[in-house]
Design an enzyme around this catalytic site. Structure first.
Site, mmCIF file in Angstrom:
data_model
loop_
_atom_site.group_PDB
_atom_site.id
_atom_site.type_symbol
_atom_site.label_atom_id
_atom_site.label_comp_id
_atom_site.label_asym_id
_atom_site.label_seq_id
_atom_site.Cartn_x
_atom_site.Cartn_y
_atom_site.Cartn_z
ATOM 1 N N ARG A 131 -11.841 -10.757 11.289
ATOM 2 C CA ARG A 131 -11.677 -11.045 9.855
ATOM 3 C C ARG A 131 -13.094 -11.687 9.617
ATOM 4 N NH1 ARG A 131 -6.360 -13.719 7.700
ATOM 5 N NH2 ARG A 131 -7.764 -13.661 5.816
ATOM 6 N N HIS A 186 -1.618 -3.722 5.153
ATOM 7 C CA HIS A 186 -1.717 -5.271 5.180
ATOM 8 C C HIS A 186 -2.939 -5.904 4.421
ATOM 9 C CE1 HIS A 186 0.266 -8.602 7.787
ATOM 10 N NE2 HIS A 186 -1.097 -9.232 7.396
ATOM 11 N N ASP A 190 2.815 -1.740 -1.210
ATOM 12 C CA ASP A 190 1.994 -3.055 -0.884
ATOM 13 C C ASP A 190 0.454 -2.669 -0.541
ATOM 14 O OD1 ASP A 190 1.623 -5.968 -0.193
ATOM 15 O OD2 ASP A 190 1.094 -4.720 1.444
#
Length: 339
Positions: A170, A252, A283
């Site tokens: 990230r 995710h 999702d």
């Protein structure tokens, strides 16, 4: 949000939080993995999908019912996604989110990494149903201890997250200098559980559950059990054969694997692959009522809402979460009527 116009749609909370949160906290909430392509794919896929309304009817159509999931009728096709470390965003953290969601008829999914003690959340929810999200703890013994402690929540259903066995790359988060403050640390984890403190490939791979581990988990949990983060038909078929009750089609939120496809692109293929064997949830990028309708049209029974409600929590606490979910409910109702 003194002096700021009240949000008129759930999406407004995302834009307001981007401007008002500290840069490192905003990087945690909104950042994705690497170049954040997977996160953008989620929105691009939802934006590109269209719905064809029908207008010529013999009689007025009945309002759509909420879904029945594992024997219980839900008021809305929405669930609160499990988001970690919520006291990072507001002092009341998960307590505010749980109370607000239940007030709006939305079932919360409590995270393994919640920053509020689970018995406190169970007490606040009284007899209302909660779900629980499992992160594999590196081995069966540690995962069994996690499940034993989480039993204090009396979960109606359990959900293991498969798509984040290790943390994603990230870059935006790392560039921000983010450090998790003590008040937002996980309040319920076993300090003996293995953690990711290595860059050795073999050691990293060992942190993920195997097929036999997933079979063990199915035998260990008596309530309905779902797997979150499934994108491939063969994985879905394997989980169905192991006796899993449902899956969540998800990448995710683009936070772990930047080469992943958009969640929406995999929804219909997975719904076809599983047929009636499993309950399918969705999702990935949901922020509008039309997003909910698109996911339902492609085979989902309900969707998980993530970043919008956390942005609302950061800005307005429990009131913001409740208003965000109410706006999504109203948006979905309008879209359903127009369809």
């Amino acid at each position: 949000m003194s002096g700021t116009p009240a949000p008129v749609c759930a999406e407004d909370y995302l834009e307001l939080a981007q401007r008002q949160l500290p840069p490192d906290v905003a990087a945690y909430l909104f950042g994705g993995a690497e170049a954040e392509l997977a996160a953008r794919r989620n929105r691009e896929a939802l934006d590109a999908a269209t719905l064809i309304p029908r207008f010529v009817r013999e009689t007025p159509p009945a309002p759509p019912n909420g879904p029945t999931l594992f024997g219980r009728r839900h008021a809305l096709p929405l669930l609160l996604a499990p988001i970690a470390h919520q006291r990072l965003f507001h002092p009341d953290g998960e307590a505010a989110s749980v109370l607000a969601a239940l007030a709006q008829g939305v079932t919360p999914i409590v995270s393994s990494l919640a920053s509020t003690p689970w018995p406190q959340l169970r007490q606040l929810a009284e007899e209302e149903p909660l779900w629980f999200q499992i992160y594999w703890q590196g081995d069966r013994a540690a995962t069994a201890r996690l499940i034993e402690r989480a039993a204090a929540l009396r979960p109606e259903a359990w959900m293991i997250t498969l798509d984040a066995p290790i943390g994603g790359l990230r870059w935006r988060l790392w560039r921000s200098g983010f450090r998790l403050p003590p008040q937002a640390a996980p309040a319920n984890l076993d300090p003996q559980a293995p953690t990711q403190r290595t860059h050795d490939l073999a050691a990293l791979l060992a942190l993920a559950p195997t097929r036999d581990d997933l079979a063990w988990l199915r035998d260990h949990v008596r309530q309905p059990l779902l797997a979150k983060g499934v994108l491939h038909e063969e994985d879905a078929d394997a989980l169905a054969r192991l006796g899993y009750d449902g899956l969540v089609v998800s990448n995710h939120g683009g936070r772990t694997f930047d080469a992943a496809p958009a969640s929406l692109a995999r929804l219909s293929p997975l719904a076809r692959a599983t047929g009636k064997r499993m309950t399918i949830l969705f999702d990935g990028g949901v922020r509008r009522g039309s997003d909910v309708a698109k996911a339902l049209a492609l085979g989902a029974s309900a969707v998980l809402v993530g970043r919008p409600y956390v942005a609302a929590l950061a800005l307005e606490g429990a009131h913001g979460v409740a208003r965000c979910l109410r706006l999504l409910r109203d948006e979905y109702a309008a879209v359903a009527a127009l369809l």
